[in-house]
Design a protein around this motif. Structure first.
Motif, PDB file in Angstrom:
ATOM      1  N   ILE A   1       0.794  -1.093   0.120  1.00 38.99           N
ATOM      2  CA  ILE A   1       0.080   0.167  -0.017  1.00 38.99           C
ATOM      3  C   ILE A   1       1.139   1.220  -0.033  1.00 38.99           C
ATOM      4  O   ILE A   1       1.598   1.450   0.876  1.00 38.99           O
ATOM      5  CB  ILE A   1      -0.806   0.135   1.323  1.00 38.99           C
ATOM      6  CG1 ILE A   1      -2.002  -1.182   1.312  1.00 38.99           C
ATOM      7  CG2 ILE A   1      -1.633   1.149   1.223  1.00 38.99           C
ATOM      8  CD1 ILE A   1      -2.693  -1.361   2.280  1.00 38.99           C
ATOM      9  N   SER A   2       0.755   2.134  -0.899  1.00 40.83           N
ATOM     10  CA  SER A   2       1.422   3.364  -1.059  1.00 40.83           C
ATOM     11  C   SER A   2       0.334   4.320  -0.839  1.00 40.83           C
ATOM     12  O   SER A   2      -0.806   4.521  -1.471  1.00 40.83           O
ATOM     13  CB  SER A   2       2.012   3.693  -2.479  1.00 40.83           C
ATOM     14  OG  SER A   2       2.263   4.897  -2.621  1.00 40.83           O
ATOM     15  N   ALA A   3       0.563   5.106   0.290  1.00 38.51           N
ATOM     16  CA  ALA A   3      -0.701   5.841   0.830  1.00 38.51           C
ATOM     17  C   ALA A   3      -0.391   7.370   0.972  1.00 38.51           C
ATOM     18  O   ALA A   3       1.032   7.757   1.674  1.00 38.51           O
ATOM     19  CB  ALA A   3      -1.259   5.434   2.068  1.00 38.51           C
ATOM     20  N   THR A   4      -0.713   8.277   0.459  1.00 39.76           N
ATOM     21  CA  THR A   4      -0.506   9.784   0.524  1.00 39.76           C
ATOM     22  C   THR A   4      -0.991   9.883   1.967  1.00 39.76           C
ATOM     23  O   THR A   4      -1.926   9.367   2.341  1.00 39.76           O
ATOM     24  CB  THR A   4      -0.952  10.767  -0.418  1.00 39.76           C
ATOM     25  OG1 THR A   4      -2.398  10.558  -0.543  1.00 39.76           O
ATOM     26  CG2 THR A   4      -0.313  10.564  -1.778  1.00 39.76           C
ATOM     27  N   TYR A   5      -0.355  11.253   2.624  1.00 39.33           N
ATOM     28  CA  TYR A   5      -0.893  11.484   4.063  1.00 39.33           C
ATOM     29  C   TYR A   5      -2.389  11.926   3.756  1.00 39.33           C
ATOM     30  O   TYR A   5      -2.695  12.706   3.068  1.00 39.33           O
ATOM     31  CB  TYR A   5       0.266  12.430   4.424  1.00 39.33           C
ATOM     32  CG  TYR A   5      -0.061  12.819   6.031  1.00 39.33           C
ATOM     33  CD1 TYR A   5       0.931  12.039   6.747  1.00 39.33           C
ATOM     34  CD2 TYR A   5      -0.842  13.524   6.514  1.00 39.33           C
ATOM     35  CE1 TYR A   5       1.027  12.072   7.841  1.00 39.33           C
ATOM     36  CE2 TYR A   5      -0.813  13.726   8.024  1.00 39.33           C
ATOM     37  CZ  TYR A   5       0.039  12.938   8.642  1.00 39.33           C
ATOM     38  OH  TYR A   5       0.062  13.291  10.055  1.00 39.33           O
ATOM     39  N   GLY A   6      -3.071  11.397   4.938  1.00 36.92           N
ATOM     40  CA  GLY A   6      -4.520  11.930   4.831  1.00 36.92           C
ATOM     41  C   GLY A   6      -5.315  11.013   4.086  1.00 36.92           C
ATOM     42  O   GLY A   6      -6.411  11.268   4.050  1.00 36.92           O
TER      43      GLY A   6
ATOM     44  N   VAL B   1      -1.286  -1.396  -4.205  1.00 37.22           N
ATOM     45  CA  VAL B   1      -2.457  -0.495  -4.077  1.00 37.22           C
ATOM     46  C   VAL B   1      -1.964   1.002  -3.808  1.00 37.22           C
ATOM     47  O   VAL B   1      -1.019   1.143  -2.992  1.00 37.22           O
ATOM     48  CB  VAL B   1      -3.374  -0.926  -2.829  1.00 37.22           C
ATOM     49  CG1 VAL B   1      -4.684   0.053  -2.610  1.00 37.22           C
ATOM     50  CG2 VAL B   1      -3.955  -2.678  -3.187  1.00 37.22           C
ATOM     51  N   ARG B   2      -2.546   2.010  -4.368  1.00 38.96           N
ATOM     52  CA  ARG B   2      -2.407   3.278  -4.108  1.00 38.96           C
ATOM     53  C   ARG B   2      -3.442   3.972  -3.431  1.00 38.96           C
ATOM     54  O   ARG B   2      -4.757   3.841  -4.320  1.00 38.96           O
ATOM     55  CB  ARG B   2      -1.997   4.079  -5.425  1.00 38.96           C
ATOM     56  CG  ARG B   2      -1.743   5.585  -5.140  1.00 38.96           C
ATOM     57  CD  ARG B   2      -0.332   5.828  -4.534  1.00 38.96           C
ATOM     58  NE  ARG B   2      -0.192   7.348  -4.793  1.00 38.96           N
ATOM     59  CZ  ARG B   2       0.876   7.852  -4.194  1.00 38.96           C
ATOM     60  NH1 ARG B   2       1.760   7.340  -3.564  1.00 38.96           N
ATOM     61  NH2 ARG B   2       0.983   9.127  -4.561  1.00 38.96           N
TER      62      ARG B   2
ATOM     63  N   HIS C   1      -2.146  -2.030  -8.962  1.00 34.91           N
ATOM     64  CA  HIS C   1      -3.392  -2.762  -9.606  1.00 34.91           C
ATOM     65  C   HIS C   1      -4.653  -1.744  -9.281  1.00 34.91           C
ATOM     66  O   HIS C   1      -5.755  -1.868 -10.122  1.00 34.91           O
ATOM     67  CB  HIS C   1      -3.610  -4.014  -9.049  1.00 34.91           C
ATOM     68  CG  HIS C   1      -2.373  -4.986  -9.207  1.00 34.91           C
ATOM     69  ND1 HIS C   1      -1.443  -5.252  -8.584  1.00 34.91           N
ATOM     70  CD2 HIS C   1      -2.087  -5.641 -10.353  1.00 34.91           C
ATOM     71  CE1 HIS C   1      -0.462  -6.125  -8.734  1.00 34.91           C
ATOM     72  NE2 HIS C   1      -0.965  -6.261 -10.391  1.00 34.91           N
ATOM     73  N   LEU C   2      -4.729  -1.237  -8.083  1.00 37.84           N
ATOM     74  CA  LEU C   2      -5.847  -0.560  -7.716  1.00 37.84           C
ATOM     75  C   LEU C   2      -5.291   0.851  -7.287  1.00 37.84           C
ATOM     76  O   LEU C   2      -4.381   0.969  -6.407  1.00 37.84           O
ATOM     77  CB  LEU C   2      -6.515  -1.150  -6.350  1.00 37.84           C
ATOM     78  CG  LEU C   2      -7.475  -2.268  -6.493  1.00 37.84           C
ATOM     79  CD1 LEU C   2      -7.923  -2.967  -5.532  1.00 37.84           C
ATOM     80  CD2 LEU C   2      -8.693  -1.971  -7.588  1.00 37.84           C
ATOM     81  N   VAL C   3      -5.956   2.091  -7.585  1.00 35.80           N
ATOM     82  CA  VAL C   3      -5.839   3.200  -7.047  1.00 35.80           C
ATOM     83  C   VAL C   3      -7.428   3.652  -6.507  1.00 35.80           C
ATOM     84  O   VAL C   3      -8.272   3.652  -6.995  1.00 35.80           O
ATOM     85  CB  VAL C   3      -5.433   4.275  -8.243  1.00 35.80           C
ATOM     86  CG1 VAL C   3      -5.333   5.680  -7.656  1.00 35.80           C
ATOM     87  CG2 VAL C   3      -4.066   3.715  -8.775  1.00 35.80           C
ATOM     88  N   ILE C   4      -7.315   4.003  -5.267  1.00 29.33           N
ATOM     89  CA  ILE C   4      -8.615   4.344  -4.428  1.00 29.33           C
ATOM     90  C   ILE C   4      -8.456   5.544  -3.751  1.00 29.33           C
ATOM     91  O   ILE C   4      -7.560   6.084  -3.166  1.00 29.33           O
ATOM     92  CB  ILE C   4      -8.597   3.272  -3.457  1.00 29.33           C
ATOM     93  CG1 ILE C   4      -8.565   1.943  -4.067  1.00 29.33           C
ATOM     94  CG2 ILE C   4     -10.114   3.373  -2.861  1.00 29.33           C
ATOM     95  CD1 ILE C   4      -8.858   0.684  -3.001  1.00 29.33           C
TER      96      ILE C   4
END
Length: 209
Positions: free
Chosen positions: A6-11, A130-131, A184-187
């Motif tokens: 999981i690559s997650a931007t802050y927030g 996932v992003r 594969h997924l950008v949410i």
């Protein structure tokens, strides 16, 4: 064994979604254990490992994102060492981090948050990448609400973290973490509720695996 990066931007609630997905899949959530394992491998302190970690509050990404203001640093170069700031070569820590990610994925599986997991584990069979991302305005509102912060402070936190994490990926992997081709997924987890995000990721991981 399931593997999800999981690559997650802050927030975007990555620290909430990641553990929930891991619990649903019956695999470990791999985040804070990584710098501890790297420190043990290198025989250094946890504080030193955290100084080279992309998710730590004062980690290497913060230094990289400010590299243009540090005359002793060649930003984007092969070697990067700042005397008195980083007592060991950052590449050693990054290589050990990659090894911990690959070995953990191979032996136990897991949900891996950050640390360019989608790139490091790109070749792992059945891994789901996932992003989590969203427009800045919605991330500011979500951060301010969840953290009981003013919007100005929330925006500063987001911009500092985004800059640091992007610098880490760009410097060591010559890649753009916003590139949708890595995933594969950008949410958008500021619009889609957290339980639904967990369900989407879990379902995709089971289908892919």
């Amino acid at each position: 064994m399931r593997v999800v990066t999981i690559s997650a931007t802050y927030g975007t609630a990555g620290s909430l979604i990641g553990p929930a997905v891991a619990e649903r899949l019956g695999v470990p959530f791999v985040d804070r254990a990584i710098p501890s394992a790297v420190a043990e491998e290198l025989g250094c302190s946890l504080e030193e490992a955290l100084a080279h970690d992309d998710r730590a509050e004062h980690g290497l990404g913060r230094l990289l994102s400010g590299a243009v203001r540090l005359p002793t640093v060649t930003f984007g170069g092969i070697d990067m060492y700042v005397p008195g700031v980083l007592p060991h070569a950052p590449e050693d820590f990054v290589h050990r981090t990659e090894r911990v990610l690959r070995e953990t994925a191979r032996v136990r599986g897991g949900v891996f948050l950050g640390r360019a997991g989608a790139i490091v584990l790109a070749g792992h069979p059945g891994a789901l990448h996932v992003r989590l991302d969203a427009p800045l305005k919605r991330r500011v509102l979500q951060t301010a609400t969840l953290g009981d912060l003013g919007e100005r402070e929330a925006r500063r936190l987001i911009e500092d973290n985004d800059r640091a994490r992007a610098a880490y990926v760009r410097h060591f992997y010559r890649a753009d973490p916003t590139d949708s081709c890595l995933y594969h997924l950008v949410i958008d987890s500021t619009c889609i509720p957290v339980p639904t995000c967990v369900e989407l990721i879990t379902t995709a991981a089971e289908a892919l695996g």
